[in-house]
Write a protein that holds these residues in place. Structure first.
Motif, mmCIF file in Angstrom:
data_model
loop_
_atom_site.group_PDB
_atom_site.id
_atom_site.type_symbol
_atom_site.label_atom_id
_atom_site.label_comp_id
_atom_site.label_asym_id
_atom_site.label_seq_id
_atom_site.Cartn_x
_atom_site.Cartn_y
_atom_site.Cartn_z
ATOM 1 N N LEU A 18 2.522 -6.402 12.139
ATOM 2 C CA LEU A 18 4.607 -5.527 12.611
ATOM 3 C C LEU A 18 4.301 -5.665 13.864
ATOM 4 N N LEU B 93 6.958 -6.449 16.979
ATOM 5 C CA LEU B 93 8.308 -6.148 17.619
ATOM 6 C C LEU B 93 8.183 -6.000 19.093
ATOM 7 N N VAL C 266 11.827 0.304 16.010
ATOM 8 C CA VAL C 266 12.648 0.328 15.075
ATOM 9 C C VAL C 266 11.543 1.745 14.391
ATOM 10 N N THR C 267 12.313 2.384 12.884
ATOM 11 C CA THR C 267 11.497 3.560 12.667
ATOM 12 C C THR C 267 10.222 3.329 11.583
ATOM 13 N N ARG D 202 10.271 4.001 9.406
ATOM 14 C CA ARG D 202 10.238 4.309 7.205
ATOM 15 C C ARG D 202 10.882 2.153 7.728
ATOM 16 N N ASP D 203 11.540 1.590 9.005
ATOM 17 C CA ASP D 203 11.677 -0.060 8.774
ATOM 18 C C ASP D 203 10.345 -0.011 8.193
ATOM 19 N N LEU D 204 9.592 -0.134 9.136
ATOM 20 C CA LEU D 204 8.112 -0.551 8.837
ATOM 21 C C LEU D 204 7.701 -0.677 7.895
ATOM 22 N N TYR E 152 9.357 -0.553 4.667
ATOM 23 C CA TYR E 152 9.976 -1.157 4.345
ATOM 24 C C TYR E 152 9.910 -3.375 4.148
ATOM 25 N N THR E 153 9.021 -3.256 5.155
ATOM 26 C CA THR E 153 8.374 -4.747 5.684
ATOM 27 C C THR E 153 7.558 -5.387 4.832
ATOM 28 N N ASP E 154 6.826 -4.808 4.094
ATOM 29 C CA ASP E 154 5.950 -5.076 2.943
ATOM 30 C C ASP E 154 5.803 -3.839 2.016
ATOM 31 N N VAL E 155 6.780 -3.119 0.848
ATOM 32 C CA VAL E 155 6.907 -2.057 0.407
ATOM 33 C C VAL E 155 5.217 -2.316 -0.200
ATOM 34 N N LYS E 156 5.426 -3.201 -1.110
ATOM 35 C CA LYS E 156 4.101 -4.460 -2.232
ATOM 36 C C LYS E 156 3.096 -3.824 -1.570
ATOM 37 N N VAL F 63 9.699 4.471 17.052
ATOM 38 C CA VAL F 63 10.413 5.530 17.557
ATOM 39 C C VAL F 63 10.122 6.506 15.977
ATOM 40 N N GLN G 135 9.911 -6.209 -5.027
ATOM 41 C CA GLN G 135 8.619 -5.068 -4.390
ATOM 42 C C GLN G 135 9.491 -3.392 -3.525
ATOM 43 N N SER H 185 15.091 -4.686 6.389
ATOM 44 C CA SER H 185 13.736 -4.649 6.599
ATOM 45 C C SER H 185 12.849 -5.938 6.097
ATOM 46 N N SER H 186 13.328 -6.148 5.411
ATOM 47 C CA SER H 186 11.525 -7.460 4.772
ATOM 48 C C SER H 186 11.878 -8.508 5.356
ATOM 49 N N PHE I 161 13.363 -7.327 11.428
ATOM 50 C CA PHE I 161 13.790 -5.843 11.303
ATOM 51 C C PHE I 161 15.501 -5.700 11.845
#
Lengths: 424, 424
Positions: free
Chosen positions: A149, A153, A160-161, A163-165, A167-171, A200, B354, B402-403, B406
């Motif tokens: 990831l 970037l 990105v924050t 939090r964004d990071l 959410y890219t792969d919650v699973k 950030v 997810q 974001s999934s 971004f």
């Protein structure tokens, strides 16, 4: 009655001519006298900063244990580092050895306070994170994903924050503490600051006063930011071109005191830059303060509550938090002075009993623990003040000064502190 | 490999030419087409706002119960009101009747949602607060003291925080909830807004984009505020001279989404003003949003999480909180549109499973309770969406987008929403 209303209203010009009924107000010299002494101080600071503070780094010290520090890397260097790491992992897998990350340990036992540098650093202990072990397979996978990831970037050149990071792969990450923690690991693995990774934190701090800087290409004049001030940008790498005619930086713990000073345009009476993170220092404000101190070479005076947490906050700005000790060189501001509210001020300024608060058991324990901390011990004045706090079992907020009138802080307390150069 | 790094990096000009691999991206029309439809919308809004919303006040409605509202008063009017009140109390005491304050009730039973106004107002129930009763002597004393302190603020023409106010007499107020609560009472007694009393809340919000305004005399151009944006001033009475060429106001719940939009300078692609209170709306941000809406006559589009709290936040901006219902006329922004993330978006935009979170028992209860609220019921679209949320028991944060990458929020989701005018 209506006719004399206007007359009674305070105007901006009555700083010197006001009735001197407030405690200590009669001690105040004219502003010009205070200013000229501040000017000589400022000249001394900027020459000493450039000669000493600049020189000392970890490399200059012959420490018994090797220490690890990260540096600011350009986006393309981060990208290359990730690509090299990926290549070495591929080689390892192809040669039948599987793969494993070598991750610097961030546990308490791996921390060291270095008095010469006056900050916490990370020692060189590392641990292996093999993919082929049931215990670490998940964490190794998370590490690889975060690296991928961050690589994205770099390609896109965006921020990105955390939090964004997440959410890219919650699973995979399951909860944010996991992706956050591995993000710190990745900083250590690559040997670069978290800002270099373009991740950030939420912005929280504000700045107002005699400072001009550029934020993402826009030139900002912080004397023209009204009472609200300028929000401190989350990404320090887009901040530049700092210039200032201030004599000092006033670091304020609380929002309320900041507002008082901004509304009274304290920075016009005593040229300064006023900055606050509104409580706990966030990474963006710490980076911003350090950048100001380093580029403008101004003394930093801290106005915090007279309780163990006020001193704790001062210490985070000054010598770093344990969680991010690997980046203490970039996050900490050397030589912050404790202006107030100090425990000895409570009697000196006759803060009424009812505005002092009794310390809780927890407060007293925190205070005693801090007396054992190296960063307190190296400053005898701080030890004395903190001992007094623990002994009297009393604390007070900056706002306690409001008991002498709402403007006591900006019109008497701070000017007198500056006049007497009363900081430790 | 190093040679093509630059090529792969995203530049600001690739909005239209990017590969259309993201979900829904191929539905996007050219920006010019979206802009022209937004322009006609904006023209319609500003004409409708000036003809209808402006006209309706409490006085225009023949409600069964009398309602009470406060207004903005000048500092000298507040001062005169306090002096008149003091005089009438003196008369009452001198004539042997003692004294008592008549305080409007702010309890739940005294609230009313007025559909015509689309906000919560306070009914006219009052209670007496006599000095001569053991039950109320303390509260009467606190009320008198707060009145006296506000009178001082009028004389000095300065702003303070609730915390400052508390500290002027800790012994009497004991804890801040007491002085805060009486401060709201004093607003009701004097019939003026809390801003009129010069007591301000801590600032939390930031604004960026196509807006120029003055803050305490300084002219601020919010397109030149970099990524950090401008901190929203705590005292709305020193904000003025608003001008803008924006087509809409984008109200964002979360800091992270705000940062994404600020860094991408979304307001340059689609002229807009982006504002966030970073979570729960604070008074300063609510006043600022209302002022923008009223003076600039722009549609307000809200981007909140798809959960009951996102809708709750929208409702606080839109029709007020119960605690400050006496001031709903000044604090609320009429006609806010729910842009997203809406429960129906989760399937429509194929948010991966997810990234959706299961709603807790408490979430579901809050959702069901909100279905009974008048401000939800008057908007059939909202009822439908909220019912869907409660039925599917799924929620999602803005960051869930974001999934898909971004920048999916700024490059696909929002442009498509604007193109389809997909708000409720």
């Amino acid at each position: 009655m209506a006719s004399d209303k206007k007359k009674r209203r305070r105007t901006d010009s009555d700083h010197d001519g006001a009735a001197t009924s407030l405690p200590h107000q009669k001690l105040l010299k004219p502003d010009s006298a205070i200013l000229s002494s501040l000017k000589s101080l400022s000249a001394a600071t900027s020459s000493s900063t450039s000669s000493t503070s600049k020189a000392l780094t970890l490399a200059d010290l012959s420490l018994s244990s090797t220490c690890r520090e990260v540096i600011d890397l350009s986006l393309s260097s981060v990208q290359s580092s990730i690509e090299s790491l990926a290549l070495s992992i591929t080689h390892s897998i192809l040669s039948g050895r599987g793969f494993s990350f070598s991750v610097p340990s961030r546990s308490a036992a791996n921390h060291l306070y270095v008095p010469e540098l006056d900050r916490i650093v990370l020692k060189d202990k590392s641990s292996l994170r093999p993919y082929s072990s049931v215990a670490t397979v998940r964490k190794a996978t998370v590490t690889a994903r975060i690296l991928q990831l961050i690589h994205q970037l770099c390609l896109k050149n965006i921020h990105v924050t955390k939090r964004d990071l997440f959410y890219t792969d919650v699973k995979l990450f399951q909860d944010q503490t996991q992706s956050d923690s591995v993000l710190d690991d990745v900083s250590c693995i690559l040997g670069c600051t978290r800002s270099s990774l373009n991740v950030v934190a939420a912005e929280k701090g504000v700045v107002v006063g005699r400072l001009i800087f550029s934020d993402n290409g826009d030139l900002i004049d912080c004397t023209k930011m009204g009472m609200g001030g300028k929000a401190i940008p989350p990404n320090i790498d887009r901040v530049g071109d700092m210039s200032s005619d201030a004599l000092f930086i006033l670091l304020v713990e609380k929002d309320a005191a900041y507002m008082r000073l901004a509304e009274d345009r304290f920075y016009n009476r005593f040229p300064c830059i006023i900055v606050t993170a509104k409580g706990q220092p966030d990474v963006a404000t710490r980076l911003f303060l350090r950048k100001m101190k380093m580029e403008l070479k101004l003394p930093v005076l801290a106005l915090v509550d007279s309780d163990p947490y006020g001193l704790k906050i001062l210490s985070v700005y000054g010598c770093g938090s344990k969680n991010m000790s690997y980046d203490s060189a970039n996050l900490t501001t050397p030589d912050i002075k404790w202006l107030g509210i100090r425990p000895s001020d409570l009697d000196k300024y006759k803060i009424p009993e009812q505005c002092r608060l009794p310390m809780t058991e927890q407060d007293i324990k925190t205070g005693k623990d801090m007396l054992e901390e190296d960063f307190v011990k190296k400053n005898p004045g701080w030890v004395e003040e903190l001992s007094l706090m623990v002994k009297t079992k009393q604390k007070a907020e900056i706002q306690a000064l409001s008991s002498f009138g709402f403007q006591y802080l900006s019109e008497v307390y701070l000017p007198l502190k500056l006049q007497q150069q009363d900081w430790l």
